[in-house]
Design a protein around this motif. Structure first.
Motif, PDB file in Angstrom:
ATOM      1  N   SER A 113       0.836  -1.208   0.000  1.00 41.95           N
ATOM      2  CA  SER A 113       0.000   0.000   0.000  1.00 41.95           C
ATOM      3  C   SER A 113       0.866   1.252   0.000  1.00 41.95           C
ATOM      4  CB  SER A 113      -0.923   0.003   1.222  1.00 41.95           C
ATOM      5  OG  SER A 113      -1.875  -1.029   1.113  1.00 41.95           O
ATOM      6  N   ARG A 114       1.939   1.238   0.787  1.00 41.09           N
ATOM      7  CA  ARG A 114       2.844   2.393   0.848  1.00 41.09           C
ATOM      8  C   ARG A 114       3.545   2.600  -0.489  1.00 41.09           C
ATOM      9  NH1 ARG A 114       7.876   2.216   1.420  1.00 41.09           N
ATOM     10  NH2 ARG A 114       7.925   0.212   2.494  1.00 41.09           N
ATOM     11  N   LEU A 115       3.984   1.517  -1.123  1.00 42.26           N
ATOM     12  CA  LEU A 115       4.653   1.632  -2.417  1.00 42.26           C
ATOM     13  C   LEU A 115       3.723   2.213  -3.479  1.00 42.26           C
ATOM     14  CD1 LEU A 115       6.577  -1.746  -2.411  1.00 42.26           C
ATOM     15  CD2 LEU A 115       7.620   0.533  -2.402  1.00 42.26           C
ATOM     16  N   LEU A 116       2.492   1.751  -3.501  1.00 37.86           N
ATOM     17  CA  LEU A 116       1.513   2.294  -4.453  1.00 37.86           C
ATOM     18  C   LEU A 116       1.320   3.790  -4.222  1.00 37.86           C
ATOM     19  CD1 LEU A 116      -1.046  -0.633  -4.291  1.00 37.86           C
ATOM     20  CD2 LEU A 116       0.235   0.035  -6.322  1.00 37.86           C
ATOM     21  N   ALA A 117       1.142   4.177  -2.955  1.00 36.72           N
ATOM     22  CA  ALA A 117       0.939   5.591  -2.619  1.00 36.72           C
ATOM     23  C   ALA A 117       2.176   6.422  -2.937  1.00 36.72           C
ATOM     24  CB  ALA A 117       0.560   5.726  -1.149  1.00 36.72           C
ATOM     25  N   ASP A 118       3.359   5.897  -2.628  1.00 37.77           N
ATOM     26  CA  ASP A 118       4.598   6.634  -2.906  1.00 37.77           C
ATOM     27  C   ASP A 118       4.779   6.870  -4.401  1.00 37.77           C
ATOM     28  OD1 ASP A 118       5.138   6.670  -0.189  1.00 37.77           O
ATOM     29  OD2 ASP A 118       6.743   5.152  -0.299  1.00 37.77           O
ATOM     30  N   GLY A 119       4.453   5.877  -5.205  1.00 36.45           N
ATOM     31  CA  GLY A 119       4.558   6.038  -6.653  1.00 36.45           C
ATOM     32  C   GLY A 119       3.597   7.084  -7.181  1.00 36.45           C
ATOM     33  N   ILE A 120       2.394   7.115  -6.621  1.00 37.83           N
ATOM     34  CA  ILE A 120       1.415   8.136  -7.018  1.00 37.83           C
ATOM     35  C   ILE A 120       1.927   9.516  -6.619  1.00 37.83           C
ATOM     36  CG2 ILE A 120      -0.892   9.054  -6.491  1.00 37.83           C
ATOM     37  CD1 ILE A 120      -1.816   6.060  -6.363  1.00 37.83           C
ATOM     38  N   THR A 121       2.447   9.630  -5.428  1.00 42.79           N
ATOM     39  CA  THR A 121       2.963  10.907  -4.929  1.00 42.79           C
ATOM     40  C   THR A 121       4.114  11.411  -5.797  1.00 42.79           C
ATOM     41  OG1 THR A 121       2.299  10.349  -2.683  1.00 42.79           O
ATOM     42  CG2 THR A 121       4.002  12.034  -2.913  1.00 42.79           C
ATOM     43  N   ALA A 169       0.625  14.726 -14.392  1.00 43.22           N
ATOM     44  CA  ALA A 169       0.013  13.420 -14.623  1.00 43.22           C
ATOM     45  C   ALA A 169      -1.482  13.445 -14.324  1.00 43.22           C
ATOM     46  CB  ALA A 169       0.694  12.364 -13.752  1.00 43.22           C
ATOM     47  N   THR A 170      -2.247  12.784 -15.172  1.00 42.31           N
ATOM     48  CA  THR A 170      -3.678  12.619 -14.909  1.00 42.31           C
ATOM     49  C   THR A 170      -3.819  11.647 -13.729  1.00 42.31           C
ATOM     50  OG1 THR A 170      -3.925  10.675 -16.330  1.00 42.31           O
ATOM     51  CG2 THR A 170      -4.173  12.867 -17.385  1.00 42.31           C
ATOM     52  N   PRO A 171      -5.008  11.552 -13.143  1.00 39.26           N
ATOM     53  CA  PRO A 171      -5.176  10.583 -12.058  1.00 39.26           C
ATOM     54  C   PRO A 171      -4.793   9.149 -12.451  1.00 39.26           C
ATOM     55  CG  PRO A 171      -6.995  12.115 -12.021  1.00 39.26           C
ATOM     56  CD  PRO A 171      -6.197  12.408 -13.276  1.00 39.26           C
ATOM     57  N   LEU A 172      -5.183   8.707 -13.635  1.00 36.83           N
ATOM     58  CA  LEU A 172      -4.821   7.344 -14.041  1.00 36.83           C
ATOM     59  C   LEU A 172      -3.338   7.213 -14.358  1.00 36.83           C
ATOM     60  CD1 LEU A 172      -7.801   5.916 -16.125  1.00 36.83           C
ATOM     61  CD2 LEU A 172      -7.005   5.235 -13.861  1.00 36.83           C
ATOM     62  N   GLU A 173      -2.719   8.268 -14.873  1.00 37.44           N
ATOM     63  CA  GLU A 173      -1.273   8.225 -15.081  1.00 37.44           C
ATOM     64  C   GLU A 173      -0.547   8.134 -13.742  1.00 37.44           C
ATOM     65  OE1 GLU A 173      -1.047  10.746 -19.277  1.00 37.44           O
ATOM     66  OE2 GLU A 173      -0.795  11.796 -17.368  1.00 37.44           O
ATOM     67  N   ALA A 174      -1.047   8.852 -12.744  1.00 37.55           N
ATOM     68  CA  ALA A 174      -0.453   8.775 -11.406  1.00 37.55           C
ATOM     69  C   ALA A 174      -0.625   7.376 -10.818  1.00 37.55           C
ATOM     70  CB  ALA A 174      -1.078   9.829 -10.489  1.00 37.55           C
ATOM     71  N   GLY A 217       2.141   4.582  -9.624  1.00 33.72           N
ATOM     72  CA  GLY A 217       2.085   3.804  -8.389  1.00 33.72           C
ATOM     73  C   GLY A 217       2.226   2.319  -8.660  1.00 33.72           C
ATOM     74  N   LEU A 218       1.558   1.836  -9.688  1.00 39.08           N
ATOM     75  CA  LEU A 218       1.652   0.417 -10.058  1.00 39.08           C
ATOM     76  C   LEU A 218       3.080   0.057 -10.464  1.00 39.08           C
ATOM     77  CD1 LEU A 218      -1.652   0.027 -12.118  1.00 39.08           C
ATOM     78  CD2 LEU A 218      -1.208  -0.829  -9.808  1.00 39.08           C
ATOM     79  N   ALA A 219       3.718   0.927 -11.252  1.00 42.23           N
ATOM     80  CA  ALA A 219       5.091   0.660 -11.684  1.00 42.23           C
ATOM     81  C   ALA A 219       6.042   0.642 -10.490  1.00 42.23           C
ATOM     82  CB  ALA A 219       5.533   1.709 -12.704  1.00 42.23           C
ATOM     83  N   HIS A 220       5.830   1.559  -9.558  1.00 43.11           N
ATOM     84  CA  HIS A 220       6.682   1.626  -8.367  1.00 43.11           C
ATOM     85  C   HIS A 220       6.548   0.342  -7.537  1.00 43.11           C
ATOM     86  CE1 HIS A 220       9.083   3.649  -5.374  1.00 43.11           C
ATOM     87  NE2 HIS A 220       8.161   3.448  -4.445  1.00 43.11           N
ATOM     88  N   ALA A 221       5.336  -0.126  -7.364  1.00 38.97           N
ATOM     89  CA  ALA A 221       5.110  -1.366  -6.609  1.00 38.97           C
ATOM     90  C   ALA A 221       5.659  -2.572  -7.366  1.00 38.97           C
ATOM     91  CB  ALA A 221       3.623  -1.547  -6.317  1.00 38.97           C
ATOM     92  N   ALA A 222       5.450  -2.604  -8.672  1.00 39.08           N
ATOM     93  CA  ALA A 222       5.910  -3.736  -9.488  1.00 39.08           C
ATOM     94  C   ALA A 222       7.425  -3.876  -9.433  1.00 39.08           C
ATOM     95  CB  ALA A 222       5.446  -3.563 -10.931  1.00 39.08           C
ATOM     96  N   ALA A 223       8.125  -2.766  -9.322  1.00 34.34           N
ATOM     97  CA  ALA A 223       9.590  -2.794  -9.312  1.00 34.34           C
ATOM     98  C   ALA A 223      10.147  -3.547  -8.106  1.00 34.34           C
ATOM     99  CB  ALA A 223      10.145  -1.372  -9.343  1.00 34.34           C
TER     100      ALA A 223
END
Length: 194
Positions: free
Chosen positions: A63-71, A77-82, A86-92
């Motif tokens: 959850s933190r990784l997803l939020a950090d990537g969005i931040t 960035a549009t909301p979906l781009e953000a 977040g998804l890319a940050h967590a996936a890494a």
């Protein structure tokens, strides 16, 4: 035994999944998990409050990784781009360890209504973390909630495909690519709602 053990959390997770698979969740004790992990019961309780928490070991981190990537997404960035960031940050952070344990974890969760409820709460927590991160970027509430739910759906779909791939590559971007593809398909589907 030494006071500090390297990779204790991962060892407890592996041991617990082995025991839950072999003898069932309800019939497995914390003492057995600790013994299988080669650690002590007191070490277990330094890492987890109960055996149920072993199965949610990475939830807060995810959850933190997803939020950090969005931040960290660009301000433009549009909301979906953000959410995609977040998804890319967590996936890494996902490794072969995550990939190998996922099917066993799913089987254990499917065997217990208590664990199914806990898993549903995990998904709620992930969506809430993404929603909060989007709100902090100034995204209005309904849009933030919708984007977070789409992100959660993309995560679930992509992670399942990544785990099911019988010829996995070692590419660190593989899961991120699957997540972006899922998010793009969901975006296209939403545009057809009218």
């Amino acid at each position: 035994m030494p006071r500090w053990e390297p990779d204790a959390r991962a060892r407890f997770v592996v041991a617990a999944l082995q025991l839950f698979t072999d003898q069932g969740y309800d019939d497995t004790t914390v003492a057995e998990i600790a013994e299988r992990a080669g650690l002590t019961k007191s070490t277990f309780f330094r890492h987890f409050s109960d055996k149920r928490e072993v199965l949610a070991a990475g939830q807060e981190t995810l959850s933190r990784l997803l939020a950090d990537g969005i931040t960290a997404a660009p301000a433009s960035a549009t909301p979906l781009e953000a959410v995609g960031a977040g998804l890319a940050h967590a996936a890494a952070t996902m490794t072969q360890f995550n990939r190998e344990l996922a099917p066993r974890l799913a089987a254990v969760i499917a065997s217990s209504s208590e664990l199914q409820q806990r898993d549903a709460l995990k998904r709620v927590g992930m969506a809430a973390a993404m929603t909060d991160a989007l709100r902090a970027r100034g995204v209005p509430d309904p849009v933030a909630s919708a984007a977070a739910e789409l992100g959660l759906l993309a995560f679930k779909e992509a992670f399942a495909a990544w785990v099911a791939d019988e010829s996995p590559t070692e590419s660190p971007t593989e899961l991120a690519d699957l997540m972006h593809g899922s998010l793009d398909r969901l975006r296209a589907a939403v545009s057809q709602l009218g």
